[in-house]
Design an enzyme around this catalytic site. Structure first.
Site, PDB file in Angstrom:
ATOM      1  N   VAL A   1      -7.119   7.801 -18.178  1.00 26.88           N
ATOM      2  CA  VAL A   1      -6.060   8.709 -18.614  1.00 26.88           C
ATOM      3  C   VAL A   1      -5.083   8.781 -17.442  1.00 26.88           C
ATOM      4  CG1 VAL A   1      -5.456  11.070 -19.218  1.00 26.88           C
ATOM      5  CG2 VAL A   1      -7.534  10.036 -20.147  1.00 26.88           C
ATOM      6  N   PRO A   2      -3.906   8.198 -17.604  1.00 24.92           N
ATOM      7  CA  PRO A   2      -3.010   7.991 -16.461  1.00 24.92           C
ATOM      8  C   PRO A   2      -2.308   9.265 -16.005  1.00 24.92           C
ATOM      9  CG  PRO A   2      -1.963   7.210 -18.452  1.00 24.92           C
ATOM     10  CD  PRO A   2      -3.333   7.688 -18.853  1.00 24.92           C
ATOM     11  N   CYS A   3      -3.076  10.171 -15.423  1.00 26.95           N
ATOM     12  CA  CYS A   3      -2.502  11.440 -14.990  1.00 26.95           C
ATOM     13  C   CYS A   3      -1.520  11.222 -13.831  1.00 26.95           C
ATOM     14  CB  CYS A   3      -3.591  12.414 -14.594  1.00 26.95           C
ATOM     15  SG  CYS A   3      -4.787  11.722 -13.481  1.00 26.95           S
ATOM     16  N   HIS A   4      -1.545  10.039 -13.219  1.00 25.45           N
ATOM     17  CA  HIS A   4      -0.571   9.772 -12.156  1.00 25.45           C
ATOM     18  C   HIS A   4       0.832   9.633 -12.723  1.00 25.45           C
ATOM     19  CE1 HIS A   4      -2.114   5.873 -13.615  1.00 25.45           C
ATOM     20  NE2 HIS A   4      -0.881   5.450 -13.437  1.00 25.45           N
TER      21      HIS A   4
END
Length: 203
Positions: A135-138
């Site tokens: 989950v690309p929280c960046h």
DNA sequence: TGCAAACCATAAC
DNA sequence: GTTATGGTTTGCA
């Protein structure tokens, strides 16, 4: 029983906690011990973790996908996440963040506009995200085009975003379940950072 | 810029 | 129930 698979590519280790064909948690770090420690913090004693002697094909694929994401490649492979243990709102946020394409970012408030709730609530979900970097929280930043925060440190977040440049120049809208998510090119964030600080050491 | 107040879902008591 | 806690945001000096 939950199983663990960790594999190191180059100077980064990628690991997942999984059961069957669903990922319960994922993380990356400087080495496998680092990743294993983070898993032990996520899953207190009651859920024993077992390092898989022979990781399944699913587990091996999941780790490859993580490496590709880490390297900034845009992969269309998807890995099934076990989200059932989380509250409904948390699941909505995680799904929305998963829809942000490589090369774009969204703001905490933008996610909130799309899925409901408020920006801080979105930030809370990010802070407890158990699925980095699947989950690309960046790709979630502050509304002022600042970096916001990141569990692994802002430097790591910045490097992620730099690898994900795609040359997009215009904001975009991503349709998601129940609304649209407003995203904008990652270059917007990078430009602002480089203007603010010395171009060589933006963080 | 910097600061204060509003905002909102969760987890812990 | 209540309270404390954030990877926010916005407005105003």
């Amino acid at each position: 029983m939950l199983e663990v698979h960790v594999k190191t590519f180059g100077d980064t280790a990628f690991g997942i906690v999984y059961e069957g064909k669903a990922v319960f948690a994922s993380n990356f770090g400087v080495n496998s011990e680092d990743v294993l420690r983070s898993f032990q913090r996520m899953f207190p004693i009651e859920a024993p973790l077992r390092v898989a002697a022979e990781p399944s094909a699913f587990a091996q694929k999941a780790v490859i996908v993580m490496r590709d994401i880490y390297e900034g490649k845009s992969t269309d492979e998807t890995v099934l996440l076990a989200l059932g243990r989380f509250p409904a709102y948390t699941q909505r946020v995680l799904k929305a963040v998963s829809r942000i394409p490589v090369g774009y970012v969204a703001s905490y408030g933008g996610i909130a506009d799309a899925v409901g709730g408020g920006a801080r609530a979105v930030g809370n979900v990010m802070a407890t995200n158990c699925f980095a970097p699947l989950v690309p929280c960046h790709r979630v930043v502050s509304s002022s085009l600042g970096l916001g925060g990141y569990g692994g440190g802002l430097r790591v977040k910045y490097e992620f975003l730099r690898r994900e440049k795609q040359g997009f120049t215009e904001p975009n809208q991503i349709p998601i379940e129940g609304g649209v998510l407003r995203v904008f090119p990652v270059e917007f964030v990078l430009r602002k950072l480089e203007k603010k600080h010395d171009a060589t050491t933006p963080i």
